[in-house]
Motif scaffolding. Structure first.
Motif, short mmCIF file in Angstrom:
data_model
loop_
_atom_site.label_atom_id
_atom_site.label_comp_id
_atom_site.label_asym_id
_atom_site.label_seq_id
_atom_site.Cartn_x
_atom_site.Cartn_y
_atom_site.Cartn_z
N GLY A 1 8.61 8.34 -11.60
CA GLY A 1 8.73 7.00 -12.17
C GLY A 1 8.00 5.94 -11.36
N GLY A 2 6.96 6.35 -10.62
CA GLY A 2 6.21 5.38 -9.81
C GLY A 2 6.92 5.02 -8.52
N ILE A 3 7.63 5.97 -7.93
CA ILE A 3 8.44 5.72 -6.73
C ILE A 3 7.59 5.91 -5.48
N GLY A 4 7.58 4.90 -4.63
CA GLY A 4 6.76 4.92 -3.44
C GLY A 4 7.51 5.29 -2.19
N HIS A 5 7.05 4.76 -1.07
CA HIS A 5 7.50 5.18 0.26
C HIS A 5 8.94 4.72 0.56
N ASN A 6 9.31 3.55 0.10
CA ASN A 6 10.65 3.01 0.36
C ASN A 6 11.61 3.53 -0.70
N THR B 1 0.82 -1.22 0.00
CA THR B 1 0.00 0.00 0.00
C THR B 1 0.86 1.27 0.00
N ALA B 2 2.03 1.21 0.64
CA ALA B 2 2.89 2.38 0.70
C ALA B 2 3.65 2.61 -0.61
N SER B 3 3.83 1.53 -1.37
CA SER B 3 4.54 1.62 -2.65
C SER B 3 3.74 0.86 -3.71
N PRO B 4 2.59 1.41 -4.10
CA PRO B 4 1.65 0.66 -4.94
C PRO B 4 2.18 0.30 -6.33
#
Length: 299
Positions: free
Chosen positions: A274-279, A179-182
């Motif tokens: 580029g679709g970069i999430g939480h991590n 959820t944090a990095s969908p």
């Protein structure tokens, strides 16, 4: 990580950490968050070592091979406790000053070190910017959609939530990663490598206390109250800083415009696309390494 793990007695902890790069290089301390571990920096750390930095990547309290030196010590997850752990590690390794960088819990911890001990922080990299909080500030209700994003905080406030996390910590962590990095398609082996760090016997106690402390459900340690009183004033950060945000961060995070004024020294913000999430360090390692180099140049 390719570097062998080391251990050092630091304050109340015996801290497990990985070290990369030349021993005389400019020190960098990389701090992970929840529910992650030092492998968030598996590509960042050797890259920084190639750039000439001495890189220290510690397991936070409650993760991996980090353990408490006494069974009597409170298993405390409040924000200032984690920051003091960093100062203790620096003292134990004879590091007078370092670049401090992190994400999630690690970003908040880096913020606190930069705010309270600027003489120890040469520069600072923080994913999602300024994350210092206080129990009083956390009493203010948020909009319903924002409250929904913090569902696990309220779950952890209950005994059912504590037992649920104890029984299902790996499934829980995998859900948060998703959820944090969908848009991050991580492999099972990547997750399982980090999930081993959650088998630490103090892990559940630290995680639950961290979120309960934020809501004022635990009192914290009296010895830390002077630090928390200072943090409750939301101090400015004056050290050179680079903040980062991913364009697909699915975790709760502030708008960069809301915190830019908190950074009073040389300051740069970067949106990583580029679709970069939480991590962010694990999803965009080159961008994170570049931020360390940029922060170093600002110092």
């Amino acid at each position: 990580m390719s570097a062998s793990l080391k251990q050092v007695a630091a304050g109340v902890l015996d801290v497990g950490y990985a070290e990369f790069g030349p021993s005389k290089g400019p020190p960098v301390i990389l701090l992970h968050g929840w529910p992650y571990d030092i492998h968030s920096f598996a590509e960042v750390a050797p890259d920084l070592a190639q750039r000439g930095f001495r890189v220290i990547v510690p397991f936070l309290r409650g993760y991996g091979t980090t353990s408490f030196r006494s069974t009597e010590t409170m298993r405390n997850g409040q924000q200032s406790a984690l920051a003091l752990d960093v100062i203790d590690v620096m003292d134990a390794l004879s590091i007078p000053q370092a670049i401090i960088a992190g994400f999630d819990w690690g970003a908040r911890t880096a913020n606190i070190v930069a705010a309270l001990w600027p003489e120890r922080c040469r520069a600072h990299v923080s994913v999602s910017g300024y994350l210092i909080g206080s129990q009083a500030a956390n009493q203010a209700p948020l909009a319903p959609r924002a409250e929904l994003a913090w569902w696990y905080q309220f779950y952890f406030a209950t005994e059912r939530g504590r037992r649920g996390y104890e029984a299902n910590r790996q499934d829980f962590a995998r859900l948060i990663w998703q959820t944090a990095s969908p848009k991050w398609s991580f492999e099972d082996a990547t997750f399982e490598r980090s999930a081993r760090a959650f088998d630490n016997p103090d892990h559940v106690a630290i995680v639950i206390d961290n979120y309960r402390w934020r809501l004022g459900l635990t009192a914290g340690e009296p010895r830390l109250e002077p630090y928390e009183l200072r943090l409750a004033q939301m101090p400015d950060i004056t050290v050179p800083t680079v903040t980062l945000e991913g364009d697909a961060n699915g975790a709760p995070h502030p708008d960069p415009a809301s915190y830019a004024a908190k950074f009073r020294g040389p300051y740069v913000h970067r949106l990583i696309q580029g679709g970069i999430g939480h991590n962010l360090p694990q999803e965009a390692p080159r961008a994170f390494s570049d931020a360390i180099s940029e922060a170093s140049a600002l110092a």
